[in-house]
Design an enzyme around this catalytic site. Sequence first.
Site, PDB file in Angstrom:
ATOM      1  N   LYS A  20       0.856  -1.180   0.000  1.00  0.00           N
ATOM      2  CA  LYS A  20       0.000   0.000   0.000  1.00  0.00           C
ATOM      3  C   LYS A  20       0.897   1.236   0.000  1.00  0.00           C
ATOM      4  CE  LYS A  20      -1.056   2.542   2.700  1.00  0.00           C
ATOM      5  NZ  LYS A  20      -0.796   3.738   3.544  1.00  0.00           N
ATOM      6  N   THR A  43       2.539   6.579   4.529  1.00  0.00           N
ATOM      7  CA  THR A  43       3.175   5.302   4.824  1.00  0.00           C
ATOM      8  C   THR A  43       3.163   4.340   3.643  1.00  0.00           C
ATOM      9  OG1 THR A  43       2.838   5.405   7.180  1.00  0.00           O
ATOM     10  CG2 THR A  43       2.905   3.216   6.208  1.00  0.00           C
TER      11      THR A  43
END
Lengths: 403, 403
Positions: free
Chosen positions: B184, B195
């Site tokens: 991701k 992130t």
Amino acid sequence: MFKIFPIDGGVCAPEGFVADGISAGLKKSDSEKEQLDVGYIFMKNPCKVCAIFTQNTFQAAPIVYFNQFVKDKESNFILINTKNANAMTGERGVSDVREVMECLIKKYPQIKNPIMSSTGVIGVYLPKEKIMESLDKITFENKDNFSHNRAAKAIMTTDRYEKEVAFEVVLQDGKNFRIGAMAKGAGMIQPSMATMLCFISTDAKIPEQEAQKILESCVQKTFNAISVDGDMSTNDTVMLMQSGLSQAYDSVAFEQALLMVMDKLAKDIVADGEGATKLVGFRVSGAKDVFEAQKCAKALSNSLLVKTAIFGCDPNWGRIASTIGASQVMCDANKLSIKIGGVLVYDKGEILFDVQREKLASTQMQKESFMVECDLGIADGEFTAYGCDLGYEYVKINADYRS
Amino acid sequence: MFKIFPIDGGVCAPEGFVADGISAGLKKSDSEKEQLDVGYIFMKNPCKVCAIFTQNTFQAAPIVYFNQFVKDKESNFILINTKNANAMTGERGVSDVREVMECLIKKYPQIKNPIMSSTGVIGVYLPKEKIMESLDKITFENKDNFSHNRAAKAIMTTDRYEKEVAFEVVLQDGKNFRIGAMAKGAGMIQPSMATMLCFISTDAKIPEQEAQKILESCVQKTFNAISVDGDMSTNDTVMLMQSGLSQAYDSVAFEQALLMVMDKLAKDIVADGEGATKLVGFRVSGAKDVFEAQKCAKALSNSLLVKTAIFGCDPNWGRIASTIGASQVMCDANKLSIKIGGVLVYDKGEILFDVQREKLASTQMQKESFMVECDLGIADGEFTAYGCDLGYEYVKINADYRS
């Protein structure tokens, strides 16, 4: 002791300076009326002009020209054009500057070792004919009380307003001197590197060996708080012209006044950043040393996530903490404190971010100007960097074709 | 020689892996239906899990927990939650991880030394009760052919699509092994520091001393081309789980396949950058060395002015040149060449930017993906960084309150 107070007159406030803005048709499109696009400053008695330039490896042609032909000589004239940076233009760029400067000297024998400064698009040759044709409009007396303001207007690019300032300094013995200045900025400076130009005039009588040193020291505390040396445009320039006509000088008073001049202009530049709606100070204290404080403060003022959170008035302190942690300065989550607009949201490992404080901080962030204070709690290094928010308008200005 | 070909199955493609996405109600608001927000990967036979974490000083609690309690032990389970980063949460954050991990072990004796990974808002304590309640939904067989895809969906935050990949490697002797992965990203990564998480599974039988080394080498060439170590979020993580069940291995083939896995996911992450409409490769060649090439390529991929020019399809090569000059690498205007979308616009001091080339370059920039090539002409250092454009959508996503 001495007193410093603001006065009118911008770059023409000190004795011995003439300035004006003229039109060379650089900003003009077919349908528009003529706009001021070339500014100049003339000093009646030539002197050595102190200068600080960009650290960019590709310094623009006028900077190369200054370093080759003007530096260390006495000079009394600066010509500033907009719309064209004369950067990445090689030897032709430098010879274009020389041609314009020779044209100036030929037309006006009172001009000695003229200096050029440029801002605008990079990688296009200078429209020197247009500029040379405009030189006939130069005068050597201030036409009226607004000529300094026309000069400040002429050097604007995407600036929304002209940036001028002047102070009078009265020394203990009653003698006085003046400092005036004009600047342009308007890009978001680091990291976007739009050109920052600043021209300072003074009639203080500064000992030759001191002027450059004081200029550098003040730039470090002001313009370098909004822009890192290594991350500057091809054209960034700060210049100081001194007529010496006041015969007065005091080094402490002069440095203080110069600092006030630059501080005002630096903040104006940030507040007028492309698309900016807020001026934010990032004060980092308790760092290992001043260099780490500076590194951390600038990381905060340049973080896209922090800038967009500010635009959205979101007191998202996690983004602030993450940026500090990523800035590679010595820090410790158990020693760090964070205040947004005076509201303590994180204190030495303790999360104080409840609904009430969040609301309070968000309200503070709606102001035109506020502080983000981060105490690293390590030692006593301190630095304040200034930045602005990043909103839709910034994208609009910079995505527009060839802005 | 060996052959590598793409296969289905994502992180479950290699033998011995079970994965799924479940809902803990983390993404759920009152009015919405439940969404997948917790993912997990189970490996039938425990082994040492290789990991590379963010260089951010404020590493999130799950990273601290891994380094304190799991590192060097054999493990067979990774639990990944979204919506909460469990970062800046101090000792309580680490003890929250421990509590969730102990709950896992208690419920399922087949789980050994479980690992946690988190992504989401920083500075809010982990909603551990919700997560622990959801653990009953874990199963130890793949329910259907889509469980790997549900896992990839569950770890998404602002990602627009799930990121998965898998390859089968057939060695010369007919033996084969598989590598699968999910990731991701979706923030614009550096410099915005959203992130990045990546979990890789393989049934190759890798000698213990080699796995970490190969992982690091591949990260350097892929994820580090989109993100600088020092400029990462509090939670960035790349992990490699190896079941060894294929009994097959070849170090050259494995490294090649791992590189392909990471390269694919790294490009997916950039192309799915918040608000991104284009994937741009910045290839710097002719640099003094590979480090300077990397520094320069990353400066280009991070420049706000370059990013907004790309959004506007403006082949404004002056901004590219200025960014190179500001990046503090060894360069010379008379040796530099710049190509945009294959169109040479500046060549060793010569400006080739006429109307025709400008039009051609602008057309190339309208593509979903194109290259900016800068040859510094100094030596033979080379690096390609990947970036995306910056448009209105980025500001919208990040200025929205607490995105």
